[in-house]
Write a protein that holds these residues in place. Sequence first.
Motif, PDB file in Angstrom:
ATOM      1  N   LEU A 131      61.901 111.802  -2.999  1.00 19.69           N
ATOM      2  CA  LEU A 131      61.863 111.264  -4.002  1.00 19.69           C
ATOM      3  C   LEU A 131      60.991 109.861  -4.389  1.00 19.69           C
ATOM      4  O   LEU A 131      60.871 109.372  -5.416  1.00 19.69           O
ATOM      5  N   TRP A 132      60.821 109.214  -3.378  1.00 19.70           N
ATOM      6  CA  TRP A 132      59.957 107.785  -3.384  1.00 19.70           C
ATOM      7  C   TRP A 132      58.609 107.992  -3.666  1.00 19.70           C
ATOM      8  O   TRP A 132      57.997 108.881  -3.043  1.00 19.70           O
ATOM      9  N   ARG A 133      57.971 107.339  -4.724  1.00 20.07           N
ATOM     10  CA  ARG A 133      56.593 107.384  -4.856  1.00 20.07           C
ATOM     11  C   ARG A 133      56.094 105.910  -4.880  1.00 20.07           C
ATOM     12  O   ARG A 133      54.997 105.601  -5.078  1.00 20.07           O
ATOM     13  N   GLY A 134      56.911 104.755  -4.659  1.00 15.62           N
ATOM     14  CA  GLY A 134      56.403 103.480  -4.557  1.00 15.62           C
ATOM     15  C   GLY A 134      57.856 102.711  -4.554  1.00 15.62           C
ATOM     16  O   GLY A 134      58.988 103.135  -4.509  1.00 15.62           O
ATOM     17  N   PRO A 135      57.468 101.487  -4.954  1.00 13.49           N
ATOM     18  CA  PRO A 135      58.627 100.364  -4.855  1.00 13.49           C
ATOM     19  C   PRO A 135      59.834 100.762  -6.032  1.00 13.49           C
ATOM     20  O   PRO A 135      59.276 101.235  -7.001  1.00 13.49           O
ATOM     21  N   ALA A 136      60.672 100.649  -5.662  1.00 16.81           N
ATOM     22  CA  ALA A 136      61.908 101.018  -6.416  1.00 16.81           C
ATOM     23  C   ALA A 136      61.767 100.105  -7.906  1.00 16.81           C
ATOM     24  O   ALA A 136      61.739  98.913  -7.568  1.00 16.81           O
ATOM     25  N   LEU A 137      62.144 100.692  -8.931  1.00 12.03           N
ATOM     26  CA  LEU A 137      62.234  99.777 -10.159  1.00 12.03           C
ATOM     27  C   LEU A 137      61.132  98.797 -10.232  1.00 12.03           C
ATOM     28  O   LEU A 137      60.886  97.596 -10.760  1.00 12.03           O
ATOM     29  N   ALA A 138      59.973  99.308 -10.111  1.00 11.18           N
ATOM     30  CA  ALA A 138      58.595  98.633 -10.031  1.00 11.18           C
ATOM     31  C   ALA A 138      58.080  98.011 -11.429  1.00 11.18           C
ATOM     32  O   ALA A 138      57.572  97.149 -11.541  1.00 11.18           O
ATOM     33  N   ASP A 139      58.751  98.785 -12.628  1.00  9.46           N
ATOM     34  CA  ASP A 139      58.393  98.228 -13.864  1.00  9.46           C
ATOM     35  C   ASP A 139      59.399  97.341 -14.688  1.00  9.46           C
ATOM     36  O   ASP A 139      59.435  96.777 -15.536  1.00  9.46           O
ATOM     37  N   LEU A 140      60.355  96.862 -13.699  1.00 10.27           N
ATOM     38  CA  LEU A 140      61.386  95.828 -14.280  1.00 10.27           C
ATOM     39  C   LEU A 140      60.942  94.594 -13.708  1.00 10.27           C
ATOM     40  O   LEU A 140      60.359  94.188 -12.707  1.00 10.27           O
ATOM     41  N   ALA A 145      67.240  92.024  -6.987  1.00  8.94           N
ATOM     42  CA  ALA A 145      68.389  92.261  -5.887  1.00  8.94           C
ATOM     43  C   ALA A 145      68.641  93.961  -6.007  1.00  8.94           C
ATOM     44  O   ALA A 145      68.845  94.514  -4.897  1.00  8.94           O
ATOM     45  N   GLU A 146      68.370  94.612  -7.215  1.00  8.74           N
ATOM     46  CA  GLU A 146      68.321  96.171  -7.229  1.00  8.74           C
ATOM     47  C   GLU A 146      67.507  96.772  -6.122  1.00  8.74           C
ATOM     48  O   GLU A 146      67.572  97.742  -5.679  1.00  8.74           O
ATOM     49  N   SER A 147      66.339  96.354  -6.610  1.00  5.07           N
ATOM     50  CA  SER A 147      65.183  96.844  -5.685  1.00  5.07           C
ATOM     51  C   SER A 147      65.401  96.738  -4.153  1.00  5.07           C
ATOM     52  O   SER A 147      65.122  97.422  -3.372  1.00  5.07           O
ATOM     53  N   THR A 148      65.877  95.460  -3.531  1.00  3.84           N
ATOM     54  CA  THR A 148      66.314  95.349  -2.513  1.00  3.84           C
ATOM     55  C   THR A 148      67.262  96.176  -1.682  1.00  3.84           C
ATOM     56  O   THR A 148      67.191  96.682  -0.713  1.00  3.84           O
ATOM     57  N   ALA A 150      68.040  99.172  -3.265  1.00  3.78           N
ATOM     58  CA  ALA A 150      67.370 100.469  -2.970  1.00  3.78           C
ATOM     59  C   ALA A 150      66.539 100.500  -1.604  1.00  3.78           C
ATOM     60  O   ALA A 150      66.575 101.644  -0.922  1.00  3.78           O
ATOM     61  N   ASP A 151      65.854  99.556  -1.577  1.00  4.07           N
ATOM     62  CA  ASP A 151      64.803  99.638  -0.118  1.00  4.07           C
ATOM     63  C   ASP A 151      65.827  99.636   1.139  1.00  4.07           C
ATOM     64  O   ASP A 151      65.207 100.394   2.101  1.00  4.07           O
ATOM     65  N   THR A 152      66.893  98.860   1.110  1.00  2.00           N
ATOM     66  CA  THR A 152      67.827  99.001   2.420  1.00  2.00           C
ATOM     67  C   THR A 152      68.253 100.207   2.479  1.00  2.00           C
ATOM     68  O   THR A 152      68.064 100.634   3.829  1.00  2.00           O
ATOM     69  N   ARG A 153      68.697 100.858   1.479  1.00  2.00           N
ATOM     70  CA  ARG A 153      69.185 102.205   1.644  1.00  2.00           C
ATOM     71  C   ARG A 153      67.852 103.244   1.996  1.00  2.00           C
ATOM     72  O   ARG A 153      68.375 104.249   2.851  1.00  2.00           O
ATOM     73  N   ARG A 154      66.791 103.005   1.369  1.00  4.06           N
ATOM     74  CA  ARG A 154      65.818 104.034   1.973  1.00  4.06           C
ATOM     75  C   ARG A 154      65.693 103.888   3.834  1.00  4.06           C
ATOM     76  O   ARG A 154      65.267 104.744   4.358  1.00  4.06           O
ATOM     77  N   ARG A 155      65.284 102.534   3.850  1.00  6.41           N
ATOM     78  CA  ARG A 155      65.197 102.242   5.531  1.00  6.41           C
ATOM     79  C   ARG A 155      66.552 102.811   6.450  1.00  6.41           C
ATOM     80  O   ARG A 155      65.991 103.312   7.340  1.00  6.41           O
ATOM     81  N   THR A 156      67.791 102.860   5.853  1.00  8.34           N
ATOM     82  CA  THR A 156      68.605 103.482   6.393  1.00  8.34           C
ATOM     83  C   THR A 156      68.673 104.958   6.557  1.00  8.34           C
ATOM     84  O   THR A 156      68.742 105.667   7.713  1.00  8.34           O
TER      85      THR A 156
END
Length: 552
Positions: A131-140, A145-148, A150-156
């Motif tokens: 589902l990932w196409r790039g950094p989470a919430l790139a347009d905010l 904090a929300e992007s971080t 999401a990225d932590t959950r992705r690494r896990t």
Amino acid sequence: MRYSVLGTTQVHRDDGTPVPLGGARLRALLGVLALRAGRAVPVGALVDEVWAGEPPADATGALQALVGRLRRAIGADAVVSAADGGGYRLAADPDDVDLHRFTRLAGEGAAALADGDPAKAQAVLDAALALWRGPALADLPDAGAESTRADTRRRTAVRDRLAALVALGRAEECLPELASARAGAPLDEPLHALSVRALRAAGRPAEALTAYEEFRTRLADRLGTDPGPELRRLYEELLSPERARDPGPEPRPVPDRGGSRTAHSPPHPGNLRARLTSFVGREDDIGALRADLRGARLVTLLGTGGAGKTRLSQEVGARTAGEYPDGVWLIELAPVDDPRNVPEALLSALGARQTVLRGAGAEELRAAELSSDDPVLRLIEHCGRGRMLLIVDNCEHVVGAAASVVERVLEGCAGVSVLATSREPLGVPGEVVRPVGPLAPGAALRLLGERGAAAVPGFVPGVDGEACAEICRRLDGLPLAIELAAARLRMLTPRQIADRLDDRFRLLTGGARTVLPRQQTLRAVVDWSWDLLDHAERTVLRRLSVFAGGCD
């Protein structure tokens, strides 16, 4: 409609047709609404997040115009005005948003891996990561904090997927991806343990030893600590291959946020009990405490009730058990009402209550009787020349007696170290005091998520991230209060809990039945502290209480 925020913000109809979106502000507005799909977002919050704290002169009017443009793009029914006119809601289920769908799938994959089904875990996690196409919430404009999170959950999820592949016998194909993941997370101990296991499974023991040594050196240089039990066990097996010739099934790791522990770790003397829940956060505190214990023989953890002093002390004890050949011993002073019984409490915990054998000779009998008259002497005789760590827990209500006993033991037993927990220092010469503060916001949110998932299977803080973050913030990062709030998730949503925290003493009840009564409700925690105060201290607090919000 399907909404995508794992990358640039996109919208697709159910048949896959993309929906054109306008400029950056429009995508930012949709991103904020999608992050809280199905829930109303107040006007003020929308303005703050879309304009990143720099709103136009007529912010409300500008937002209304932006909402109108969004409705024209994705449909008038897709964005609903709140009933009270206080905000807007994206009419979508959380699963219609790729971020929430990813969170659900990642949780299912982790559960399948823990249940011993790596094939299912790999399939589910592949679907989640696709589902990932790039950094989470790139347009905010300010997704911080929300992007971080999401990225932590992705690494896990990436780590869990690689673990599933290793379990399926596909270690060789994992190695390049593991090397890349290690480079991006140089202190992620579970990831490095997985890498060592994969190298061993791929028939590369020399490279596995090199990987272990590089990680051990990095930990020592940056944190002043050593690898956890799982990595040490892998290292020993690599040095002695015959020990791992028939190891049976790989022990399933129990996450403790400082390196995975396994059920096959060698036992050590002492009376520490196995922990039934994971340990969250405070890795810096653990490293500092281990360094303190190397340089001082008495270290006292100070903190308010419910700050997690007991759990932190036991975690330090468990991780340092190998450094104390005669064991790590927990002495719980909370049940001790009479200060005169403190020495007997230590003797009981150490299994050193004395029984005098009356068949001894006259001189031996007199010596035994003289010794038995003073429990502190018996304690010193028992510890003698041993090398051990005593965790003396909850000293505050008998602090004078505890200080006296600890001082005599330290003076009489050169190999004994003491890690105490209290709400005030013991005041013994040589004491190192280490305050225990609140959990950091990220760790507090993880704690709420893990305890919430135990109370309500499938609970994920990110689904209602704003309310969960508010709960942790308003409870000041206090671990016990957060755990009591998590227990309430069986009956209330995170938003309902956050809205009721003004009456937190009535709300936060119903802790575990097996803990001490003063840890079962938030009021009991405060009552315990209040009861320890003398008359003058209570008078001062009563007078200060009239100043809502503090005073100078």
